[in-house]
Structures are given as structure tokens and as C-alpha cells.
Motif scaffolding. Structure first.
Motif, mmCIF file in Angstrom:
data_model
loop_
_atom_site.group_PDB
_atom_site.id
_atom_site.type_symbol
_atom_site.label_atom_id
_atom_site.label_comp_id
_atom_site.label_asym_id
_atom_site.label_seq_id
_atom_site.Cartn_x
_atom_site.Cartn_y
_atom_site.Cartn_z
ATOM 1 N N ILE A 237 0.942 -1.157 0.061
ATOM 2 C CA ILE A 237 -0.106 0.133 -0.048
ATOM 3 C C ILE A 237 0.769 1.348 -0.048
ATOM 4 C CG2 ILE A 237 -0.244 -0.061 2.799
ATOM 5 C CD1 ILE A 237 -3.185 1.017 2.126
ATOM 6 N N GLU A 238 0.410 2.256 -0.607
ATOM 7 C CA GLU A 238 1.134 3.556 -0.686
ATOM 8 C C GLU A 238 0.484 4.681 0.165
ATOM 9 O OE1 GLU A 238 2.148 4.648 -4.901
ATOM 10 O OE2 GLU A 238 1.945 2.424 -5.379
ATOM 11 N N ALA A 239 0.982 5.580 0.300
ATOM 12 C CA ALA A 239 0.454 6.824 0.971
ATOM 13 C C ALA A 239 -1.143 7.247 0.931
ATOM 14 C CB ALA A 239 1.278 8.029 1.247
ATOM 15 N N HIS A 240 -1.826 7.550 1.830
ATOM 16 C CA HIS A 240 -3.140 7.944 1.669
ATOM 17 C C HIS A 240 -3.245 9.212 0.914
ATOM 18 C CE1 HIS A 240 -7.305 7.808 3.596
ATOM 19 N NE2 HIS A 240 -7.334 7.829 2.451
ATOM 20 N N SER A 241 -2.249 10.193 1.397
ATOM 21 C CA SER A 241 -2.417 11.481 0.837
ATOM 22 C C SER A 241 -1.969 11.231 -0.734
ATOM 23 C CB SER A 241 -1.389 12.517 1.331
ATOM 24 O OG SER A 241 -1.404 13.686 0.782
ATOM 25 N N LEU A 242 -2.611 11.797 -1.613
ATOM 26 C CA LEU A 242 -2.311 11.820 -3.199
ATOM 27 C C LEU A 242 -0.987 12.727 -3.463
ATOM 28 C CD1 LEU A 242 -6.019 11.578 -4.647
ATOM 29 C CD2 LEU A 242 -4.194 10.044 -4.740
ATOM 30 N N PRO A 251 5.072 2.125 -7.194
ATOM 31 C CA PRO A 251 5.969 1.357 -6.416
ATOM 32 C C PRO A 251 5.451 0.210 -5.480
ATOM 33 C CG PRO A 251 5.904 3.873 -5.467
ATOM 34 C CD PRO A 251 5.064 3.623 -6.796
ATOM 35 N N SER A 252 4.446 0.210 -5.220
ATOM 36 C CA SER A 252 3.610 -0.642 -4.541
ATOM 37 C C SER A 252 3.531 -1.768 -5.535
ATOM 38 C CB SER A 252 2.243 -0.327 -3.861
ATOM 39 O OG SER A 252 1.370 0.194 -4.739
ATOM 40 N N VAL A 331 0.240 -13.766 -14.702
ATOM 41 C CA VAL A 331 0.490 -12.936 -13.464
ATOM 42 C C VAL A 331 -1.039 -12.128 -13.542
ATOM 43 C CG1 VAL A 331 1.116 -10.490 -12.751
ATOM 44 C CG2 VAL A 331 2.649 -12.340 -13.561
ATOM 45 N N ALA A 332 -1.630 -11.894 -12.228
ATOM 46 C CA ALA A 332 -2.933 -11.165 -11.909
ATOM 47 C C ALA A 332 -2.581 -10.139 -10.865
ATOM 48 C CB ALA A 332 -3.906 -12.348 -11.400
ATOM 49 N N HIS A 333 -3.344 -8.975 -11.281
ATOM 50 C CA HIS A 333 -3.122 -7.931 -10.391
ATOM 51 C C HIS A 333 -4.391 -7.140 -10.186
ATOM 52 C CE1 HIS A 333 -3.335 -3.405 -10.689
ATOM 53 N NE2 HIS A 333 -2.296 -3.492 -9.778
ATOM 54 N N ALA A 334 -4.406 -6.751 -8.636
ATOM 55 C CA ALA A 334 -5.705 -6.167 -8.284
ATOM 56 C C ALA A 334 -5.227 -4.794 -7.663
ATOM 57 C CB ALA A 334 -6.362 -7.096 -7.282
ATOM 58 N N THR A 335 -6.187 -4.007 -7.702
ATOM 59 C CA THR A 335 -5.883 -2.601 -7.299
ATOM 60 C C THR A 335 -7.148 -2.309 -6.225
ATOM 61 O OG1 THR A 335 -5.071 -0.281 -7.655
ATOM 62 C CG2 THR A 335 -6.802 -1.224 -8.647
ATOM 63 N N SER A 336 -6.940 -1.366 -5.557
ATOM 64 C CA SER A 336 -7.897 -0.584 -4.560
ATOM 65 C C SER A 336 -7.389 0.542 -4.015
ATOM 66 C CB SER A 336 -7.930 -1.609 -3.323
ATOM 67 O OG SER A 336 -9.233 -1.452 -2.558
ATOM 68 N N GLY A 337 -8.460 1.581 -3.985
ATOM 69 C CA GLY A 337 -8.229 3.018 -3.654
ATOM 70 C C GLY A 337 -7.900 3.841 -4.792
ATOM 71 N N PRO A 338 -7.891 5.080 -4.496
ATOM 72 C CA PRO A 338 -7.739 6.019 -5.707
ATOM 73 C C PRO A 338 -6.409 6.241 -6.181
ATOM 74 C CG PRO A 338 -7.654 7.154 -3.514
ATOM 75 C CD PRO A 338 -7.928 5.833 -3.175
ATOM 76 N N LEU A 340 -4.723 3.674 -8.003
ATOM 77 C CA LEU A 340 -3.856 2.645 -7.804
ATOM 78 C C LEU A 340 -2.921 2.892 -6.352
ATOM 79 C CD1 LEU A 340 -1.867 2.526 -11.265
ATOM 80 C CD2 LEU A 340 -3.986 1.214 -10.474
ATOM 81 N N GLN A 341 -3.709 3.166 -5.411
ATOM 82 C CA GLN A 341 -3.278 3.276 -4.099
ATOM 83 C C GLN A 341 -2.581 1.975 -3.608
ATOM 84 O OE1 GLN A 341 -5.607 4.076 -0.644
ATOM 85 N NE2 GLN A 341 -3.891 4.857 0.652
ATOM 86 N N GLN A 342 -3.367 0.950 -3.648
ATOM 87 C CA GLN A 342 -3.018 -0.224 -2.976
ATOM 88 C C GLN A 342 -2.935 -1.442 -4.302
ATOM 89 O OE1 GLN A 342 -5.690 -1.439 0.468
ATOM 90 N NE2 GLN A 342 -6.400 0.508 0.206
ATOM 91 N N ASN A 343 -2.064 -2.309 -4.216
ATOM 92 C CA ASN A 343 -1.769 -3.097 -5.191
ATOM 93 C C ASN A 343 -1.549 -4.577 -4.839
ATOM 94 O OD1 ASN A 343 -2.214 -1.385 -8.113
ATOM 95 N ND2 ASN A 343 -0.815 -0.414 -6.457
#
Lengths: 354, 173
Positions: A237-242, A251-252, A331-338, A340-343
Motif C-alpha cells: 500500500i502507498e500513502a493515503h495522501s495523493l 512502487p507498491s 500474473v494477476a493484479h488487483a488494485t484498490s483505492g484512488p 492505484l493506491q494499493q496493489n
């Protein structure tokens, strides 16, 4: 580590608005489908984990209502994430690693139609600085796309090609919501809806559900002739603040890819959860995928984007193609959050020696 | 607070202790196929449960599945608008939007033939005489006011019949 495989996958026919059925009525058929396919009932599932969010349903504890479709009596071992169900799959994978379960049912569903989706998604932003401004999800993605164009990461032409390629691929996917596309040159004549994004750059708004069954080792081989083995899985997960993120990179995703061993062997196929066209370029780069990798043969989230189920579907679509022999390693990828915040990254392989 | 150095202009300014950020979201619900059948019945003064084909229990109000077995309910069952109070509470606090005179009683009423209860109020009897096992019947709103809504049942009132035997409803307690 225990070997864990995807042994069954089912998804709903994705639609813009599921008007007749409530959530449990929408989810139940995919739950039945995976169990029927394997010839098992709920008593043979050691752990059940779901993904859903009350913000889409507009009601509290909405996941409890959909548990009514599982068959939770006698009482079952169960958990839930308020995230894409790919993270529910991760939790189930961990549960199996601990030895507490040999089989797991994972499902996710999202009805985006009851609320104003762009406003609903703004509620996942921080409540002090961004939330009160109600920036909508398409506008935030557009800021990211602009940064990508300015940074030379992609071009509007490449973005239009991604849109056309995805929706044409979806013509072979009976579950997709959008199938077929005009040529990229035609798409580029359309007006921008949130500059630099045009309509084709955005995912459809979708109601839908999906389910997967995981099983460990010999149990997986008992249940199916063609398990899709999870050889690596990791999420970051990356920072909450965009404002503190470089939105042109992920990077995540890169870290999750390194931790799950994406580069350990050639990748033939990738199912990427990149809802906006420019995000596919970011994710592809972060995963280090070459031009020879088939990307989103299902059409991906640009062809159907049921929130919460969308990431799980990427794992299911990749696993299905590994099981069928269409790809040896995917490879499968999933994202969540604005933006691409979490991957989450998941590497799948067929039975060794095949 | 940390040792953050403030600019001269902000020194001595009253700190922000809270902010107010109102949020409102509107949703249009889909009741679903089973709940729609139930609510259409309510608008015609009919209580329609649905039976599970596996365990045989009558689910009320139906939401599309049997919560025990996880399968769609398979048979619609018309239930009488009378049954028994299985559990209740005396409400002594006024809630916003409620015009009820205090104290009043909220109860779970299991209609005869149902395996699940409906939530409602019990009236037309002093609150301290209401008890588990008491037989009650529905008091519907005037025909012109019937809607696809459980508020179509104003409340439940005693029928005067003898109380039900505890064994007959112990599963619901």
C-alpha cells in the motif's frame, strides 16, 4: 510454504444496473456454481472470506445479508474485508498457509448502481483535506493521466489503443459488459470528459459478483485435474495522501511483483486491474512485463468493472487460462483505492511438468 | 504537541480542535425478487413467507435465500396475520421521529406457520400486561393508506386467546 491453487472460478454476467435482484440474489448463483463445479457443499469448505463495502450497498453490515447465500449453518469459519475480494483471497491463502484450512471459498460483489458512484468513491479519501472537497473518482484519475502524459509515460494514442484492444478482446468474454470498439483514431475524435480522459479511457459502471475456491496440495488435485497454483502473492500500500505520491509510477506494484517473484520466469499472460487506460501502462511498467505478454485477454476492467469483485476476477481469469493450458505462467493484479493506491500481485502456474 | 515551529503570524492563534465536514449520499435500493413479492403482499394485507426446499422452514420476511442452507426459497406460503409474541422490550425513551406515547412495547411476532418473526409494536393493552407467548393479531392501516411497507401494519393487539405453550415457541427465544 504450502502449495495452494485456484480450483474453481465463477462470475456473474456484468451489467450496468442489476434492477431485479438484491445483493444476495446476485451473489448466490456464483457461490453455487463454484461448489457445484467441484461437487462439494459448504461443509467441505474450511474457511469462507468475502469482500464487499457498505458504501456501495448504502447499508450497515451489508455483508451479513449476503452470507445468507453461503449456507452458514451449522456455523462456519468466516471473515470479511472491506476491500476488493482479491484481498479476501489473500486472507484465505494465509489461513491455508497456517494449516487452519485446506479449502477456502472466496467471493466478492459490488452493486455500484444504487448510489452516485463518483461521490461514493470520494468517501475513501482522508476526511480533513480531500474528502470535504468531494473530488470525484474520474477527476482524480484524470489528474494522474495528465501527470503521465506530461511525464512522457504514455500518450493519448496509446491510451485509445488500450481501450480498443480491451473492448475488442471482450467480444470473446460472455460475461463482459462492453464488447467491441471503434478504431483508436475514431475514439480520439470524441470530446474529453475530464481532461485528458475521454469516455473510452474510463471503466464502465458495473454491478457484478465473482467467487473462487482455493485448495491446498493434494486436496486441490482431488478437486480438479487442472489446478492453477499460486506461486507467489503479495500486496503493498502507498500513502493515503495523493499529494505525496508520484502518480506516474506504482512502487507498491513493483514491490509486490518483486516479492511474488514475477521476474523469476517468463510471463505469458497478465490480467491487470487497471480501470483507466493510462493505469495499464503504469502497472505494466511496474510489473516489468515485456511487449510479448498478452494483457487482459478477458477485456479487463475497461470491459466490466464490478467494484470489489474486479480484482478477484483478474485472478480468476488468469487462473482459468492457466488451468486450460492457454498459458503456463500468468500474473494477476488487483488494485484498490484512488489512483492505484494499493496493489496485489499474484503469480499463477499450471501443474509442473505439463 | 510536537516541537513544530510555527510562523510568527500563527503563534498564539487558537488551535483548530475539530472541523465539521457534512456528508450525504443518496441511494436507490433494489429490494430484490423475494422481498418485492413480500412487499406486494403487504400492500394487499397479506403476509407471504417463503419455504426453504432443504430444511422446510418458512423464512419471513424473505430476502431470496434460506439463511441456513444458502439456497433460494422455493415455495410461497401465505401466513395468517395472527401469531404469538416471542420476545419484547418496553421502550422508555423518546426517539426522534416517533409519535408513540411512552412507554410502548416493541416485539417480535411469529405468525402461525412461520419459522421467523416480524418486528412490530404491541398496542391496545397496558404495557405491563404484555408477555411472551401472548397471542396477537395485526391491526392494519386504513385500506387507502396501505403501501409496500411494513408500516402498513400499524401494530399488533391481543386476540384474547389463551397464551401459547412455551415449548411451542422456545426455538424463537
Amino acid at each position: 510454504m504450502r502449495d495452494v491453487a485456484v480450483v474453481a472460478f465463477a462470475q456473474s454476467h456484468h451489467v450496468r444496473r442489476e434492477q431485479a435482484r438484491n445483493e444476495v440474489e446476485m451473489v448466490m448463483p456464483v457461490l453455487h456454481q463454484v461448489k457445484t463445479e467441484l461437487g462439494i457443499d459448504q461443509s467441505q469448505i474450511d474457511f469462507t472470506c468475502s469482500g464487499s463495502t457498505d458504501y456501495l450497498a448504502g447499508s450497515a453490515f451489508s455483508f451479513v445479508m449476503t452470507l445468507d447465500g453461503v449456507g452458514a449453518s451449522p456455523p462456519i469459519s468466516e471473515s470479511h474485508v472491506e476491500m476488493d475480494a482479491a484481498w479476501a483471497l489473500y486472507e484465505a491463502w494465509v489461513k491455508i498457509q497456517t494449516g487452519a484450512a485446506d479449502t477456502a471459498l472466496v467471493y466478492g460483489y459490488g452493486k455500484s448502481s444504487p448510489g452516485a458512484l463518483r461521490d461514493v468513491l470520494s468517501r475513501q479519501l482522508d476526511p480533513y483535506y480531500l474528502g470535504p472537497l468531494w473530488p470525484d473518482s474520474v477527476a482524480l484519475a484524470a489528474l494522474q493521466a495528465r501527470a503521465c502524459l506530461d511525464g512522457g509515460v504514455t500518450t493519448v494514442e496509446e491510451m485509445a489503443e488500450i481501450a480498443a484492444r480491451s473492448r475488442r478482446a471482450a467480444a470473446d468474454n460472455p460475461f463482459a459488459q462492453l464488447q467491441g470498439s471503434d478504431d483508436p483514431a475514431v475514439l480520439l475524435k470524441e470530446a474529453e470528459i475530464a481532461a485528458p480522459l475521454r469516455r473510452h479511457d474510463c471503466p464502465p459502471i458495473t454491478d457484478g459478483a465473482a467467487a473462487i475456491v482455493l485448495a491446498a496440495g493434494d486436496r486441490a488435485r482431488e478437486l480438479t485435474d487442472a489446478p492453477a497454483w499460486i506461486r507467489g502473492i503479495d500486496h503493498r500500500i502507498e500513502a493515503h495522501s495523493l499529494g505525496v505520491r508520484d502518480l506516474t509510477t506504482s512502487p507498491s506494484t513493483a514491490l509486490a511483483a518483486a516479492r511474488s517473484g514475477v521476474a523469476d520466469a517468463p510471463v505469458e499472460l497478465a490480467e491487470l486491474h487497471a480501470p483507466f487506460t493510462h493505469q495499464e501502462v503504469i502497472v505494466r511498467t511496474a510489473l516489468g512485463l515485456g511487449g510479448d505478454v498478452t494483457v487482459n485477454p478477458s477485456g479487463g476492467p475497461l470491459a466490466a468493472n464490478p467494484l470489489i469483485a474486479g480484482g478477484l476476477i483478474r485472478i480468476g481469469e488468469a487462473a482459468r487460462r492457466v488451468s486450460s493450458g492457454e498459458a503456463g505462467r500468468a500474473v494477476a493484479h488487483a488494485t484498490s483505492g484512488p489512483c492505484l493506491q494499493q496493489n496485489l500481485v499474484c503469480v499463477l502456474e499450471g501443474e509442473r511438468g505439463h | 504537541m510536537s516541537d513544530l515551529v510555527l510562523p510568527e503570524a500563527l503563534r498564539g492563534v487558537e488551535p483548530v480542535r475539530s472541523i465539521r465536514t457534512p456528508a450525504r449520499l443518496e441511494y436507490t435500493f433494489t429490494a430484490g425478487q423475494a422481498t418485492s413479492r413480500f412487499l406486494r403482499g403487504i400492500s394487499r394485507k397479506k403476509i407471504l413467507g417463503e419455504r426453504c426446499g432443504v430444511c422446510g422452514k418458512v423464512i419471513l420476511p424473505p430476502r431470496g435465500s434460506c439463511p441456513n442452507d444458502g439456497v433460494p426459497t422455493s415455495e410461497q406460503v401465505e401466513l395468517p396475520d395472527r401469531g404469538i409474541v416471542t420476545t419484547f422490550c418496553v421502550v422508555n425513551v423518546k426517539f426522534s421521529g416517533s409519535a408513540m406515547e411512552l412507554p410502548y412495547v416493541c416485539a417480535t411476532v411469529v405468525p402461525d406457520g412461520s419459522d421467523m418473526g416480524l418486528f412490530g409494536m404491541v398496542q391496545e393493552i397496558p404495557f405491563d400486561q404484555i408477555r411472551m407467548g401472548m397471542r396477537v393479531e395485526a391491526v392494519w392501516v386504513d385500506d387507502d393508506d396501505l403501501t409496500h411497507d411494513l408500516a402498513s401494519i400499524k401494530w399488533w393487539r391481543p386476540t384474547g386467546e389463551p397464551d401459547a405453550d412455551y415449548e411451542s415457541y422456545r426455538e424463537h427465544v
